[in-house]
Write an enzyme that holds these catalytic residues in place. Structure first.
Site, PDB file in Angstrom:
ATOM      1  N   ASP A 196       0.842  -1.200   0.000  1.00 59.84           N
ATOM      2  CA  ASP A 196       0.000   0.000   0.000  1.00 59.84           C
ATOM      3  C   ASP A 196       0.877   1.250   0.000  1.00 59.84           C
ATOM      4  OD1 ASP A 196      -2.289   1.825   0.689  1.00 59.84           O
ATOM      5  OD2 ASP A 196      -3.312  -0.077   1.006  1.00 59.84           O
ATOM      6  N   HIS A 240      -3.696   6.143   3.342  1.00 58.87           N
ATOM      7  CA  HIS A 240      -4.407   4.938   2.898  1.00 58.87           C
ATOM      8  C   HIS A 240      -3.808   3.673   3.499  1.00 58.87           C
ATOM      9  CE1 HIS A 240      -5.724   1.859  -0.062  1.00 58.87           C
ATOM     10  NE2 HIS A 240      -6.779   2.639  -0.239  1.00 58.87           N
ATOM     11  N   SER A 246     -11.110  -0.656  -0.900  1.00 56.37           N
ATOM     12  CA  SER A 246      -9.828  -0.653  -0.187  1.00 56.37           C
ATOM     13  C   SER A 246     -10.007  -0.973   1.283  1.00 56.37           C
ATOM     14  CB  SER A 246      -9.166   0.728  -0.299  1.00 56.37           C
ATOM     15  OG  SER A 246      -8.477   0.875  -1.512  1.00 56.37           O
TER      16      SER A 246
END
EC number: 3.4.21.-
Length: 767
Positions: A135, A208, A541
């Protein structure tokens, strides 16, 4: 058996920097593993030598040694073509630039830390398993990654914490056991990174990766909230599992050569699960670096969970569709953040937001304008509240209605605020439907559905002096119905292999609270100076790491289960009804959802621990699947690093005979009035010895479905038994190019467990 090498020459979708030849791209080539001459001490020396004769004299970006073998480099098209003349070169692969697919969810899934029995207790909360998160990196200081109470790092672990100026080796601990970063592909295309805006380290400058890592395996943290919303205890799915962060995503995206390097390193390090909330366009598997890396991982027993994408609610939008990956869509949970629009005509339009104040003046009605109706703009740009499209003299002191699309929702709010607006309403377009995402805006703002947006525009056009205010109502629990398939969640059918139903399952992905880095405002807007330990994000996600954590729990409870067995347990125990005991709805329309939306259904962790039967799959089964999907021998070697006997595979079956826990068939109507097919499946008993399962069939409308035998009698745990499903249907009237989809299911039951598989029959009328 010979192993084979990839030169991964990946086609970059963004422009080359000034330091690179404008005509060069990052490319890949597949080479016979045994071809390395003995005069070269290492493969890197051999690779470097093979590039020395090329006109552009490129340098190597990454070498790969575990999930596949080879290297990546930046080449001109002429040099890439020249490499294809090498006698040991098998294939060339273009690179994609991928992008990320962007509390209460453990409780909603039935995972409670106080339970004395259940998946958390049986798995020791995932202790000693390692989840590798590929990620944007991680913010290691967050309490979600504290190692209090954890035992030593598992002895099998070979990974490391890669130190840098802003990421000392001490940032890792017994919880965060590894952290690395991969930027070679990114910098090969874009030039040296700007280290004033990005960290050349595993540290997260986006948020994220920190968010997804804590969803999969964050520790229990109390109190947790975001600006007063979603107060409570935050935890990941596997609170004691160890984490390893592999940073591959940068300001301009996530580059295939870096993603492959992360896969290669993660598997060599000893991860048990890979969590990947990243995706791009669907391409054949031999051109898909994620599919190739994932195959190398599952081939070594590593479970790979990947996000389905946020392209919903349209059909054929699902990504990460290779059958060896578990593809996860997104659903809602029973929590909401209402922020309703009160219009001057007395009507109320429902909306959602996690704006944290200061609020609008209580009791005051503000002038209301629609960006698309403002004078001085081009209409289209101002309707979207794009930079430079709004006139401050027409916006100041008003609530502005902006259409969703083009720029981010939070950015629209920043533009309205900069132009003097007092508040903002974001209206969905027709394609977005009624699906709403709560954002942490920089000014008083809310999001409304497409029908609500139409009502507000109509009110503005019909009123001489339209006014409105926004009423923020905080956090609301016990929402019904839930779960609902999130509007943005990507949908099937599978664009590459329609015989494999994707997504596989859905999991919580809407308005999920999880850890957030320091130095980044919760809206993600650069001017947002607020700082929070947690944030609420939405996307597949967020759904993907839920399944990654659950896979770690299942692997801890059942160490002998393969990645396919774990996925089977999650799929065959999934449910398709909401908390009203009604069929799950589609958020975008409010209508009943379908298997194309949710696959096998919403994950049910407690039942997945004891599924009764599993559909297991070996690497050789996947090779037979690729043969029957008409991949060439060279294509299959590129994906699997194995030569294939496709003649034998095609004699033995067809593409639908992969031992998958779902059934899907596509019939092309070429004038035949009757059509039929069969599926062969083998199930493994992981329940009780001396157990008997009987089949129950709900055939798709217009079909005849039989299963033989109708009863499976198992004498012992681990025993395998096979059955055949036969499907017959008749031609229906369709216009050229049209499709008809009917669904049903097959259930094996021993009276205590129900092993459920969806059955999809698609009829297509050729053009």
């Amino acid at each position: 058996m010979a192993l084979f090498f990839f030169f991964l020459f990946l086609l970059t979708l963004s422009s080359a920097s000034s330091m690179n030849d404008q005509n060069s791209l990052t490319y890949i080539v597949h080479v016979d593993h045994e071809a390395k001459p003995s005069i070269f001490p290492t493969h890197r020396h051999w690779y470097t030598s093979s590039l020395a004769s090329l006109t552009s004299t490129p340098s190597i970006i990454h070498t790969y040694d575990t999930v596949f073998h080879g290297f990546s480099a930046r080449l001109t098209a002429q040099d890439a073509t020249h490499l294809l003349t090498h006698p040991h070169v098998i294939s060339v692969i273009p690179e994609q630039v991928r992008h990320v697919h962007t509390t209460r969810s453990p409780e909603f899934l039935g995972l409670r830390s106080t339970d004395k029995a259940g998946l958390l207790e049986e798995s020791d909360f995932g202790s000693d398993l390692v989840i590798g998160v590929i990620d944007t990196g991680i913010w290691p200081e967050r309490p979600s990654f504290d190692d209090r109470g954890l035992g030593p790092v598992p002895a099998k672990w070979k990974g490391q914490c890669l130190p840098s100026q802003d990421f000392p080796a001490t940032a890792c601990n017994r919880k965060l056991v590894g952290a690395r970063f991969f930027c070679g592909g990114y910098e090969a295309t874009n030039g040296k990174m700007n280290e004033t805006t990005e960290f050349r380290s595993p540290r997260d400058s986006d948020g994220h990766g920190t968010h997804t890592a804590s969803i999969s395996a964050g520790r229990y943290v109390f109190p947790a909230s975001i600006l007063g919303y979603a107060r409570g205890v935050a935890s990941g799915m596997a609170p004691k599992a160890r984490l390893a962060a592999y940073k591959v995503c940068w300001n301009s995206g996530c580059y295939d050569s870096d993603i492959l390097a992360a896969f290669d390193t993660a598997v060599a390090d000893g991860v048990d699960v890979v969590s990947l909330s990243v995706g791009g366009v669907v391409v054949p598997y031999h051109l898909d670096a994620i599919a190739i890396g994932a195959f190398g991982a599952i081939d070594r027993g590593v479970f790979v969970s990947a996000s389905a994408g946020n392209g919903g609610p349209g059909a054929l939008t699902v990504t990460n569709v290779a059958p060896w990956m578990t593809t996860v869509g997104a659903g809602t949970i029973d929590r909401d953040f209402p922020a309703n629009v009160k219009l001057g005509n007395g009507k109320t339009v429902p909306g959602v937001s996690v704006y944290g104040g200061p609020d609008l003046e209580p009791g005051r009605m503000y002038p209301l304008v629609y960006g698309g109706s403002l004078l001085g703009g081009d209409g289209y740009s101002s309707s979207l509240c794009i930079e430079g499209s709004l006139d401050p003299s027409l916006v100041k002191g008003k609530i502005v209605l902006c259409d969703r699309g083009i720029n981010s929702r939070a950015t629209k709010g920043e533009i309205v605020r900069r132009n003097g607006g007092s508040g903002m309403i974001i209206a969905n377009g027709v394609f977005d439907g009624e699906g709403l995402v709560a954002d942490c805006h920089v000014l008083p703002a809310t999001s409304v559905g497409a029908s609500g947006g139409d009502e507000i525009r109509r009110y503005i056009s019909e009123s001489k002096q339209p006014t409105a205010t926004i009423v923020f109502k905080g956090t609301r629990l016990g929402i019904r119905p839930a779960p609902v398939v999130a509007s943005f969640s990507a949908r099937g059918p599978n664009p590459e292999s329609p015989e494999i139903l994707k997504p596989d399952v859905i999991a919580p992905g809407l308005n999920i609270l999880a850890a957030w880095p320091d130095r980044i405002g919760p809206s993600g807007v650069p001017s947002d100076n607020r700082r929070t330990e947690f944030n609420i994000l939405s996307g597949t996600s967020m759904a993907c790491p839920h399944v990654s954590g659950l896979a770690a729990l299942l692997k801890a409870a059942h160490p002998d289960w393969s990645p396919a067995a774990i996925r089977s347990a999650l799929m065959t125990t999934a449910y398709t009804v909401d908390n009203r005991d009604e069929p799950m709805l589609d958020e975008s329309t409010g209508n009943t959802s379908s298997v194309m939306d949710y696959g096998s259904g919403h994950v049910h962790p407690t039942k997945a621990m004891d599924p009764g039967l599993v559909y297991d799959i070996t690497s050789y089964d996947y090779i037979n699947f690729l043969c029957n999907s008409n991949y060439t021998g060279a294509n299959i070697v590129t994906i699997t690093r194995r030569k294939a006997d496709c003649d034998g595979a095609r004699r033995a079956g067809h593409v639908g005979n992969l031992n998958y826990p779902s059934f899907s068939v596509v019939f092309q109507q070429y004038g035949e009035s009757k059509m039929s097919t069969h599926f062969i499946r083998t199930v493994t008993n992981v329940g009780d010895s001396d157990s008997v399962y009987e089949v129950k069939i709900r055939p798709p409308r217009g079909t005849n479905v039989t299963v033989a035998p109708e009863k499976l009698s198992f004498r012992r745990v681990g025993q395998k038994l096979s059955f055949v499903v036969r499907v017959k249907t008749t031609e229906v009237t369709l216009s050229p190019g049209a499709t008809s989809v009917e669904t049903g299911h097959i259930v094996w039951s021993d009276g205590k467990r129900n092993v459920t598989s969806p059955l999809v029959v698609t009829l297509q009328q050729p053009l």
